[in-house]
Design an enzyme around this catalytic site. Structure first.
Site, PDB file in Angstrom:
ATOM      1  N   THR A  86       0.824  -1.215   0.000  1.00  0.00           N
ATOM      2  CA  THR A  86       0.000   0.000   0.000  1.00  0.00           C
ATOM      3  C   THR A  86       0.861   1.270   0.000  1.00  0.00           C
ATOM      4  OG1 THR A  86      -1.379  -1.297   1.507  1.00  0.00           O
ATOM      5  CG2 THR A  86      -2.030   1.006   1.138  1.00  0.00           C
ATOM      6  N   THR A  87       1.898   1.259   0.826  1.00  0.00           N
ATOM      7  CA  THR A  87       2.779   2.424   0.964  1.00  0.00           C
ATOM      8  C   THR A  87       3.381   2.784  -0.397  1.00  0.00           C
ATOM      9  OG1 THR A  87       3.362   1.440   3.084  1.00  0.00           O
ATOM     10  CG2 THR A  87       4.693   3.312   2.364  1.00  0.00           C
ATOM     11  N   HIS A 145      -8.517  -0.412   3.760  1.00  0.00           N
ATOM     12  CA  HIS A 145      -8.292  -1.867   3.766  1.00  0.00           C
ATOM     13  C   HIS A 145      -9.626  -2.617   3.807  1.00  0.00           C
ATOM     14  CE1 HIS A 145      -4.038  -1.491   4.010  1.00  0.00           C
ATOM     15  NE2 HIS A 145      -3.941  -1.182   5.274  1.00  0.00           N
ATOM     16  N   ARG A 165      -1.270  -9.248  -3.116  1.00  0.00           N
ATOM     17  CA  ARG A 165       0.091  -9.798  -3.160  1.00  0.00           C
ATOM     18  C   ARG A 165       0.042 -11.279  -2.847  1.00  0.00           C
ATOM     19  NH1 ARG A 165       4.844  -7.593   0.984  1.00  0.00           N
ATOM     20  NH2 ARG A 165       6.615  -8.478  -0.146  1.00  0.00           N
ATOM     21  N   SER A 173       4.983 -10.787   6.042  1.00  0.00           N
ATOM     22  CA  SER A 173       5.104  -9.343   6.218  1.00  0.00           C
ATOM     23  C   SER A 173       4.164  -8.860   7.331  1.00  0.00           C
ATOM     24  CB  SER A 173       4.780  -8.641   4.891  1.00  0.00           C
ATOM     25  OG  SER A 173       4.898  -7.249   5.019  1.00  0.00           O
TER      26      SER A 173
HETATM   27  P1  A3P Z   1       7.892  -6.728   3.231  1.00  0.00           P
HETATM   28  O1  A3P Z   1       7.487  -6.771   4.679  1.00  0.00           O
HETATM   29  O2  A3P Z   1       7.708  -8.049   2.549  1.00  0.00           O
HETATM   30  O3  A3P Z   1       9.234  -6.163   3.013  1.00  0.00           O
HETATM   31  P2  A3P Z   1       1.990  -2.070   3.110  1.00  0.00           P
HETATM   32  O4  A3P Z   1       2.516  -0.783   2.599  1.00  0.00           O
HETATM   33  O5  A3P Z   1       0.711  -2.506   2.470  1.00  0.00           O
HETATM   34  O6  A3P Z   1       1.951  -2.072   4.595  1.00  0.00           O
HETATM   35  O7  A3P Z   1       3.029  -3.199   2.661  1.00  0.00           O
HETATM   36  C1  A3P Z   1       4.342  -3.224   3.190  1.00  0.00           C
HETATM   37  C2  A3P Z   1       5.188  -4.114   2.327  1.00  0.00           C
HETATM   38  O8  A3P Z   1       5.527  -3.403   1.117  1.00  0.00           O
HETATM   39  C3  A3P Z   1       6.500  -4.454   2.998  1.00  0.00           C
HETATM   40  O9  A3P Z   1       6.865  -5.737   2.490  1.00  0.00           O
HETATM   41  C4  A3P Z   1       7.418  -3.354   2.487  1.00  0.00           C
HETATM   42  O10 A3P Z   1       8.769  -3.622   2.595  1.00  0.00           O
HETATM   43  C5  A3P Z   1       6.952  -3.281   1.037  1.00  0.00           C
HETATM   44  N1  A3P Z   1       7.286  -1.996   0.404  1.00  0.00           N
HETATM   45  C6  A3P Z   1       7.172  -0.751   0.936  1.00  0.00           C
HETATM   46  N2  A3P Z   1       7.572   0.177   0.060  1.00  0.00           N
HETATM   47  C7  A3P Z   1       7.968  -0.487  -1.055  1.00  0.00           C
HETATM   48  C8  A3P Z   1       8.506  -0.067  -2.311  1.00  0.00           C
HETATM   49  N3  A3P Z   1       8.720   1.218  -2.580  1.00  0.00           N
HETATM   50  N4  A3P Z   1       8.782  -1.016  -3.217  1.00  0.00           N
HETATM   51  C9  A3P Z   1       8.569  -2.333  -2.964  1.00  0.00           C
HETATM   52  N5  A3P Z   1       8.075  -2.786  -1.785  1.00  0.00           N
HETATM   53  C10 A3P Z   1       7.764  -1.870  -0.843  1.00  0.00           C
END
Ligand code: A3P
Length: 336
Positions: A86-87, A145, A165, A173
């Site tokens: 999401t980020t 979400h 994912r 994660s």
């Molecule tokens: P991992 O814990 O597998 O590293 P969300 O944003 O939905 O909370 O998801 C977080 C997941 O997205 C984490 O995965 C994080 O590392 C990954 N993530 C965050 N920013 C990212 C980016 N710019 N490119 C790829 N993955 C990213």
């Protein structure tokens, strides 16, 4: 820790408003006494609210959202299952939509975490009164979400970008993330327990498979309203996805922009390597309702297939079997 009844915190404008709000409080309190509950990941219990396992705070938020949030037809929602990237998508969507406002040498994202780019609706609706969001420029962007079936029908005219994912990577994660944020008075939360709960469908906003299907099915019927994306395809072809995103949001890249490398600049700006090394994402903190989360918690490894470092062959077989069974006939598949 038990849930708390909700009572009005602020004086309400009229008797009618007060009655309406009191009715929501009563409904919420009744739900809390009647819904099945199970072990939570971050909080003690999750409750089964209309088929989904939800933190009580967001059950209340969902009731308030239905009662007070007024969608506009031009709104765009980024919907995702937690820990699906999401980020990253927030950063990509925001920088694509605002590409005329910022220069890539001194960009908003250099100084602010991606979570701050647009509101997380679930937290915004946590307490009454919710913001009316009328100050936001059109198209307004929101993240959520909530599965599609827990959102108001009135959002049918809005656009949704849905991100999911590979479930084993989501599980790992989410376990790492939730363990760090877990309420301090709760016992430690093992990966074995998280795994069993995930397989039973019990994790925040789960079952995972019902969540993805709630967007997948309507996306097949109205692809102009729901853009269905997988983390893995963003990872493999970020430029292609950014161009699709721009077209979907109604702001396609011009030939001149493409030739000038705007798409590549957006991808580079939002890459894991770039964002995770920025000071603001190493030290900054974002507030979601009452919960504070350090920005760095949203950047762990950012790779495909890290589940291999955590799950045994037996665990892989079990979870793959469940996902295959649950998604059977949907034509939705996850690789990796
Ligand atoms: P991992 O814990 O597998 O590293 P969300 O944003 O939905 O909370 O998801 C977080 C997941 O997205 C984490 O995965 C994080 O590392 C990954 N993530 C965050 N920013 C990212 C980016 N710019 N490119 C790829 N993955 C990213």
């Amino acid at each position: 820790m038990s849930h708390q009844s909700i009572i009005p915190q602020t004086p309400l404008e009229s008797k009618e408003h007060e009655d309406h709000y009191n009715k929501i409080c009563k409904d919420y309190n009744h739900l809390m006494e009647t819904m099945p509950k199970s072990n939570g990941w971050r909080v003690e219990h999750l409750y089964n609210y209309n088929g989904f396992w939800i933190n009580p705070i967001y059950i209340k938020a969902n009731l308030l959202l239905h009662a007070y949030f007024k969608p506009q037809p031009t709104d765009i929602f980024l919907a995702s299952f937690m820990k699906s990237g999401t980020t990253w998508l927030k950063a990509l969507i925001f920088s694509t939509l605002t590409r005329h406002l910022y220069s890539f040498s001194d960009h908003y994202l250099h100084h602010h975490g991606p979570q701050s780019t647009f509101p997380f609706l679930d937290s915004e609706c946590e307490s009454y009164p919710i913001s009316d969001f009328t100050h936001m420029c059109s198209p307004r962007l929101f993240a959520t979400h909530f599965p599609r079936t827990l959102l108001p029908e009135s959002m049918a005219s809005c656009k949704f970008v849905y991100l999911c994912r590979e479930p084993k990577d989501v599980l790992v994660s989410k376990w790492v993330f939730m363990s760090k944020l877990r309420e301090k008075d709760l016992p430690p939360f093992s990966l074995d327990e998280a795994f069993d709960l995930f397989c039973e469908g019990v994790s925040d906003y789960g079952p995972f498979w019902e969540h993805v299907l709630s967007y997948w099915r309507p996306s097949l019927e109205s692809s102009e309203k729901i853009l269905f994306l997988k983390y893995e395809e963003v990872k493999r072809q970020p430029e292609v996805v950014v161009r699709r995103l721009a077209t979907f949001m109604g702001v396609p890249f011009t030939t001149e922009e493409v030739e000038k490398g705007v798409v590549e600049n957006i991808v580079k700006l939002c890459s894991f390597e770039n964002l995770s090394n920025l000071e603001v994402n190493k030290k900054g903190v974002e507030k979601f309702g009452k919960v504070e989360v350090e920005n760095r918690e949203f950047f762990r490894k950012g790779v495909i297939g890290d589940w291999r470092n955590y799950l045994s062959d037996e665990m892989k077989q079990r979870i793959d079997g469940i996902i295959d069974e649950k998604l059977k006939g949907s034509a939705l598949i996850f690789g990796a």
